[in-house]
Design a protein around this motif. Structure first.
Motif, PDB file in Angstrom:
ATOM      1  N   GLU A 257     -10.901   1.006  -0.950  1.00  0.00           N
ATOM      2  CA  GLU A 257     -10.109   2.226  -0.773  1.00  0.00           C
ATOM      3  C   GLU A 257      -9.851   2.491   0.707  1.00  0.00           C
ATOM      4  O   GLU A 257      -8.778   2.969   1.078  1.00  0.00           O
ATOM      5  CB  GLU A 257     -10.828   3.419  -1.403  1.00  0.00           C
ATOM      6  N   LYS A 258     -10.821   2.198   1.548  1.00  0.00           N
ATOM      7  CA  LYS A 258     -10.659   2.400   2.993  1.00  0.00           C
ATOM      8  C   LYS A 258      -9.557   1.491   3.538  1.00  0.00           C
ATOM      9  O   LYS A 258      -8.774   1.910   4.399  1.00  0.00           O
ATOM     10  CB  LYS A 258     -11.996   2.128   3.705  1.00  0.00           C
TER      11      LYS A 258
ATOM     12  N   ALA B  37       0.833  -1.206   0.000  1.00  0.00           N
ATOM     13  CA  ALA B  37       0.000   0.000   0.000  1.00  0.00           C
ATOM     14  C   ALA B  37       0.867   1.255   0.000  1.00  0.00           C
ATOM     15  O   ALA B  37       0.610   2.209  -0.746  1.00  0.00           O
ATOM     16  CB  ALA B  37      -0.940  -0.004   1.206  1.00  0.00           C
TER      17      ALA B  37
ATOM     18  N   ARG C 211       1.046   3.936  -3.225  1.00  0.00           N
ATOM     19  CA  ARG C 211       0.523   5.295  -3.040  1.00  0.00           C
ATOM     20  C   ARG C 211       1.618   6.346  -3.051  1.00  0.00           C
ATOM     21  O   ARG C 211       1.500   7.354  -3.732  1.00  0.00           O
ATOM     22  CB  ARG C 211      -0.245   5.378  -1.708  1.00  0.00           C
TER      23      ARG C 211
ATOM     24  N   GLN D 283      -5.800   6.555  -4.567  1.00  0.00           N
ATOM     25  CA  GLN D 283      -6.394   5.600  -3.636  1.00  0.00           C
ATOM     26  C   GLN D 283      -7.176   4.508  -4.379  1.00  0.00           C
ATOM     27  O   GLN D 283      -7.041   3.324  -4.081  1.00  0.00           O
ATOM     28  CB  GLN D 283      -7.346   6.355  -2.687  1.00  0.00           C
TER      29      GLN D 283
ATOM     30  N   VAL E  80      -6.945   0.471   1.857  1.00  0.00           N
ATOM     31  CA  VAL E  80      -5.675   1.079   1.430  1.00  0.00           C
ATOM     32  C   VAL E  80      -5.319   2.221   2.371  1.00  0.00           C
ATOM     33  O   VAL E  80      -4.163   2.333   2.813  1.00  0.00           O
ATOM     34  CB  VAL E  80      -5.755   1.575  -0.030  1.00  0.00           C
ATOM     35  N   GLU E  81      -6.292   3.048   2.700  1.00  0.00           N
ATOM     36  CA  GLU E  81      -6.059   4.175   3.599  1.00  0.00           C
ATOM     37  C   GLU E  81      -5.571   3.695   4.965  1.00  0.00           C
ATOM     38  O   GLU E  81      -4.622   4.240   5.529  1.00  0.00           O
ATOM     39  CB  GLU E  81      -7.355   4.972   3.747  1.00  0.00           C
TER      40      GLU E  81
END
Length: 177
Positions: free
Chosen positions: A155-156, A133, A137, A144, A158-159
């Motif tokens: 996406e969450k 990740a 990024r 994202q 990944v965050e």
């Protein structure tokens, strides 16, 4: 382009390679930290992708599929790394014969190289799900949504992984990052 390659057109293979090799190499190099190993893994990625082209889902972006294969190759390499630990710690030849830039003093260059090596080593020690990740990024510059697609997660997720990776890096490197 993938359909043309699958149909046996050699120029399509060359075009796919030319179009995506630098992006895949940057991702792999950031993931493994060693440019020589990254070149080998990049080659393995394209060999694997071209041999599995029949399984490529044309609904997905080709580059996302290719980067997914590249990350799997990086994970395979990481599992074999202990056997080759001696060789991955050796100084690459191009660093041994590096020509200094007159604008930057040799001691500053040495400190910068040492710091880069320290950060790269710390990134390589992260768990693969966090490292992937972070690399996608921050180093590869994907958004994202793109990173989520490559990793096959939300996406969450990944965050969250990016947040955890940065926290672990800060703990490993101290306040110097």
């Amino acid at each position: 382009m993938a359909a043309l390659a699958l149909a046996g057109r050699q120029d399509a293979y060359r075009e796919l390679l030319a179009r995506h090799r630098e992006s895949v190499f940057r991702l792999v190099r950031a993931s493994v930290g060693d440019p020589h190993e990254a070149l080998d893994i990049t080659q393995e990625t394209f060999i694997a992708a071209f041999s599995a082209l029949g399984r490529y889902d044309h609904e997905r972006p080709f580059l996302a599929w290719l980067k997914h294969i590249a990350l799997n190759k990086c994970r395979d390499w990481a599992r074999r790394r202990k056997v080759r630990a001696f060789f991955t710690r050796a100084m690459p030849l191009e660093m041994a014969f590096d020509v200094s830039d007159d604008a930057i003093s040799a001691d500053v260059q040495a400190v910068d190289r040492a710091e880069l090596a320290r950060v790269t080593a710390a990134i390589s020690r992260l768990p693969s799900r966090l490292r992937d990740a972070l690399v996608l990024r921050t180093i590869d510059g994907l958004g994202q949504a793109e990173a989520a697609e490559v990793l096959g997660v939300s996406e969450k997720t990944v965050e969250t992984r990016l947040y955890r990776a940065r926290g672990k890096l800060k703990a490993m490197l101290g306040d110097q990052i």
